[in-house]
Scaffold this active site. Structure first.
Site, mmCIF file in Angstrom:
data_model
loop_
_atom_site.group_PDB
_atom_site.id
_atom_site.type_symbol
_atom_site.label_atom_id
_atom_site.label_comp_id
_atom_site.label_asym_id
_atom_site.label_seq_id
_atom_site.Cartn_x
_atom_site.Cartn_y
_atom_site.Cartn_z
ATOM 1 N N THR A 56 0.823 -1.205 0.000
ATOM 2 C CA THR A 56 0.000 0.000 0.000
ATOM 3 C C THR A 56 0.859 1.258 0.000
ATOM 4 O O THR A 56 1.982 1.246 0.521
ATOM 5 C CB THR A 56 -0.905 -0.004 1.256
ATOM 6 N N ASP A 57 0.306 2.331 -0.544
ATOM 7 C CA ASP A 57 1.026 3.616 -0.505
ATOM 8 C C ASP A 57 1.151 4.152 0.925
ATOM 9 O O ASP A 57 1.962 5.036 1.196
ATOM 10 C CB ASP A 57 0.331 4.661 -1.400
ATOM 11 N N GLU A 58 0.361 3.571 1.853
ATOM 12 C CA GLU A 58 0.385 4.084 3.230
ATOM 13 C C GLU A 58 1.729 3.834 3.915
ATOM 14 O O GLU A 58 2.030 4.465 4.934
ATOM 15 C CB GLU A 58 -0.769 3.485 4.037
ATOM 16 N N LYS A 104 2.510 -3.325 7.285
ATOM 17 C CA LYS A 104 2.690 -3.537 5.843
ATOM 18 C C LYS A 104 4.120 -3.177 5.432
ATOM 19 O O LYS A 104 4.721 -3.844 4.585
ATOM 20 C CB LYS A 104 1.691 -2.692 5.038
ATOM 21 N N TYR A 127 -1.333 -0.331 11.117
ATOM 22 C CA TYR A 127 -1.584 -1.023 9.843
ATOM 23 C C TYR A 127 -0.426 -0.782 8.877
ATOM 24 O O TYR A 127 0.190 -1.730 8.364
ATOM 25 C CB TYR A 127 -2.899 -0.539 9.216
HETATM 26 P P1 NAD Z 1 -9.906 -6.935 2.858
HETATM 27 O O1 NAD Z 1 -9.803 -6.618 4.315
HETATM 28 O O2 NAD Z 1 -11.176 -6.672 2.134
HETATM 29 O O3 NAD Z 1 -9.579 -8.497 2.630
HETATM 30 C C1 NAD Z 1 -8.533 -9.152 3.291
HETATM 31 C C2 NAD Z 1 -8.747 -10.651 3.119
HETATM 32 O O4 NAD Z 1 -7.651 -11.332 3.765
HETATM 33 C C3 NAD Z 1 -10.038 -11.169 3.786
HETATM 34 O O5 NAD Z 1 -10.709 -12.029 2.901
HETATM 35 C C4 NAD Z 1 -9.534 -11.936 4.998
HETATM 36 O O6 NAD Z 1 -10.376 -13.011 5.377
HETATM 37 C C5 NAD Z 1 -8.169 -12.416 4.527
HETATM 38 N N1 NAD Z 1 -7.246 -12.685 5.642
HETATM 39 C C6 NAD Z 1 -6.987 -11.881 6.716
HETATM 40 N N2 NAD Z 1 -6.099 -12.477 7.521
HETATM 41 C C7 NAD Z 1 -5.767 -13.654 6.929
HETATM 42 C C8 NAD Z 1 -4.879 -14.704 7.274
HETATM 43 N N3 NAD Z 1 -4.162 -14.672 8.403
HETATM 44 N N4 NAD Z 1 -4.768 -15.750 6.441
HETATM 45 C C9 NAD Z 1 -5.513 -15.820 5.297
HETATM 46 N N5 NAD Z 1 -6.376 -14.865 4.937
HETATM 47 C C10 NAD Z 1 -6.502 -13.784 5.737
HETATM 48 O O7 NAD Z 1 -8.695 -6.199 2.187
HETATM 49 P P2 NAD Z 1 -8.531 -5.542 0.740
HETATM 50 O O8 NAD Z 1 -8.994 -4.152 0.800
HETATM 51 O O9 NAD Z 1 -9.067 -6.462 -0.282
HETATM 52 O O10 NAD Z 1 -6.940 -5.491 0.621
HETATM 53 C C11 NAD Z 1 -6.212 -6.591 0.070
HETATM 54 C C12 NAD Z 1 -4.727 -6.270 0.092
HETATM 55 O O11 NAD Z 1 -4.487 -5.077 -0.655
HETATM 56 C C13 NAD Z 1 -4.177 -6.006 1.487
HETATM 57 O O12 NAD Z 1 -2.909 -6.606 1.579
HETATM 58 C C14 NAD Z 1 -4.080 -4.496 1.570
HETATM 59 O O13 NAD Z 1 -3.036 -4.099 2.435
HETATM 60 C C15 NAD Z 1 -3.773 -4.150 0.128
HETATM 61 N N6 NAD Z 1 -4.220 -2.809 -0.294
HETATM 62 C C16 NAD Z 1 -5.522 -2.430 -0.110
HETATM 63 C C17 NAD Z 1 -5.922 -1.179 -0.555
HETATM 64 C C18 NAD Z 1 -7.356 -0.731 -0.411
HETATM 65 O O14 NAD Z 1 -7.653 0.435 -0.716
HETATM 66 N N7 NAD Z 1 -8.287 -1.561 -0.004
HETATM 67 C C19 NAD Z 1 -5.009 -0.318 -1.165
HETATM 68 C C20 NAD Z 1 -3.681 -0.751 -1.346
HETATM 69 C C21 NAD Z 1 -3.312 -2.005 -0.905
HETATM 70 P P1 TYD Z 2 -10.293 4.478 4.845
HETATM 71 O O1 TYD Z 2 -11.319 4.036 3.864
HETATM 72 O O2 TYD Z 2 -10.324 3.911 6.227
HETATM 73 O O3 TYD Z 2 -8.874 4.235 4.142
HETATM 74 P P2 TYD Z 2 -7.389 4.693 4.633
HETATM 75 O O4 TYD Z 2 -7.462 5.280 5.981
HETATM 76 O O5 TYD Z 2 -6.662 3.394 4.616
HETATM 77 O O6 TYD Z 2 -6.931 5.675 3.597
HETATM 78 O O7 TYD Z 2 -10.370 6.061 4.974
HETATM 79 C C1 TYD Z 2 -10.201 6.901 3.847
HETATM 80 C C2 TYD Z 2 -10.241 8.330 4.332
HETATM 81 O O8 TYD Z 2 -11.547 8.611 4.853
HETATM 82 C C3 TYD Z 2 -9.282 8.631 5.467
HETATM 83 O O9 TYD Z 2 -8.817 9.970 5.324
HETATM 84 C C4 TYD Z 2 -10.152 8.522 6.715
HETATM 85 C C5 TYD Z 2 -11.486 9.023 6.226
HETATM 86 N N1 TYD Z 2 -12.692 8.451 6.887
HETATM 87 C C6 TYD Z 2 -13.701 9.317 7.334
HETATM 88 O O10 TYD Z 2 -13.600 10.553 7.212
HETATM 89 N N2 TYD Z 2 -14.804 8.766 7.918
HETATM 90 C C7 TYD Z 2 -14.949 7.415 8.088
HETATM 91 O O11 TYD Z 2 -15.984 6.980 8.673
HETATM 92 C C8 TYD Z 2 -13.917 6.554 7.601
HETATM 93 C C9 TYD Z 2 -14.031 5.063 7.758
HETATM 94 C C10 TYD Z 2 -12.802 7.122 7.003
#
Ligand code: NAD
Ligand code: TYD
Length: 343
Positions: A124-126, A153, A149
């Protein structure tokens, strides 16, 4: 190709598994997921009976099971499995360290032992921390994570790199910005805004709402991972972003406009501790080297996403009946008690 996709019952994993099965008619996917609160077998319902998709429930920290699976002729691993929500990591960091760090190490060890041809770490970019007004995250930007988090990562990213340098494991890391689209768990900003607006509930906005994220439609992210898996250079990191910076307040207003709901639903609540002010991606490396660029505009992606949530009200309602209800109460009580009367 036989792919091991971990976390394939979560948001991005679900979209990725579908994308790959659709695009490559001869690929097989072993989908390995613990089914935490964020994993949902409903997401995979229409893949039931597909001989090229096999779901296995399990934990990426379980070395014996991971070794057995990887040993079954897996060519490449794409690791999505993670604890992913920043607010939950502030409440309880341990689960994040266990899955995101120990789990990644467990996968890397199995990949090394079985001489896997590609290991893609979906990061992630975070991990880069927070930006000021003008700069962008580049692959060379130093890691400076702010939340438990993002720290977990970043630790995983370093382990992945170490396996390239020490063992010559052909690893690649991707660092993507905020995804949105179908199947996203409603604790994250966009699905939360959409489902609350659909139900005429307040839209909780942290702090002043001027926090900036770079939003990318999930299918654009899946396409980038596909490219990296096939054409990326081992040992490299690729930033992926939507070239789409928006303030949270603007995102909330757009959702309300599309759904024809009043702006008065926007409710400012107590801020998240350590809240990163701005994320913005310089994706020129993947654009130049692999020819990738985002194809879905924010307006189009948002329309499609909202339509999906409108068509899948039961999917959200089922989640809201479970653990999520307690989470929402806990999380938003201390932010603003007026939100609770709507539960
Ligand atoms: P999500 O929380 O929707 O899904 C995570 C999945 O991982 C779930 O199905 C969960 O059951 C599974 N999981 C958790 N712990 C586990 C374990 N110990 N063993 C096996 N499975 C396990 O997450 P997402 O948003 O789909 O993100 C997927 C990946 O992409 C993550 O690694 C996250 O860091 C990365 N990512 C997400 C975003 C975003 O905006 N959502 C952006 C950049 C990177
Ligand atoms: P989020 O979807 O939790 O992603 P991330 O924190 O990983 O970027 O949040 C996106 C942005 O929205 C972040 O600046 C936090 C803000 N946010 C709110 O303002 N209200 C909310 O209820 C949530 C969940 C997030």
């Amino acid at each position: 190709m036989r792919l091991l996709v971990t976390g394939g019952a979560g948001f991005i994993g679900t979209n990725f598994v579908r994308y790959m099965l659709r695009k490559y008619s001869d690929y097989e996917v072993v989908n390995f997921d613990k089914l935490t609160y964020a994993g949902n077998l409903e997401n995979l319902k229409d893949l039931e009976g597909n001989p090229r998709h096999r779901f296995v429930r399990g934990d990426i920290c379980d070395a014996a099971v991971v070794a057995r699976l990887v040993g079954e002729g897996i060519d490449a691993i794409v690791n999505f499995a993670a604890e992913t929500h920043v607010d939950r990591s502030i409440e309880d960091p341990i689960a994040f360290v266990i899955t995101n760090v120990l789990g990644t190490q467990t996968l890397l060890a199995a990949a090394q032992k079985n001489k896997i041809k590609r290991y893609v770490q979906v990061s992630t970019d975070e991990v880069y921390g927070s930006l000021g007004e003008l700069d962008f995250f580049r692959e060379s930007t130093p890691l400076a994570p702010s939340s438990p988090y993002s720290a977990s990562k970043a630790a995983a990213d370093l382990l992945v790199q170490a396996h390239y340098f020490t063992y010559k494991l052909p690893v690649i890391t991707t660092r993507c910005s905020n995804n949105y689209g179908p199947f996203q768990f409603p604790e994250k900003l966009l699905p939360l805004l959409i489902s609350n607006a659909m139900n005429n509930l307040p839209l909780p906005i942290y702090g002043d709402g001027h926090y900036i994220r770079d939003w990318i439609y999930v299918e654009d992210h899946c396409r980038a991972i596909d490219l990296v898996l096939h054409q990326g250079k081992p040992g490299q990191t690729y930033n992926i972003g939507g070239c789409n910076e928006r303030q949270n307040l603007e995102v909330a207003r757009l959702v309300l406009t599309i759904l024809h709901k009043p702006e008065s639903l926007i409710t400012f609540v107590k801020d998240r501790p350590g809240h990163d002010r701005r994320y913005a991606i310089d994706a020129s490396k993947i654009q130049k080297e692999l020819g990738w660029h985002p194809m879905t505009s924010f307006e189009e992606g948002l329309q499609k996403t909202i339509a999906w949530y409108q068509d899948n009200k039961k999917w959200v309602a089922d989640i809201q009946q479970g653990e999520y209800r307690n989470y929402y109460q806990r999380m938003y009580t201390h932010r603003d008690e007026t939100l609770l009367k709507h539960l």
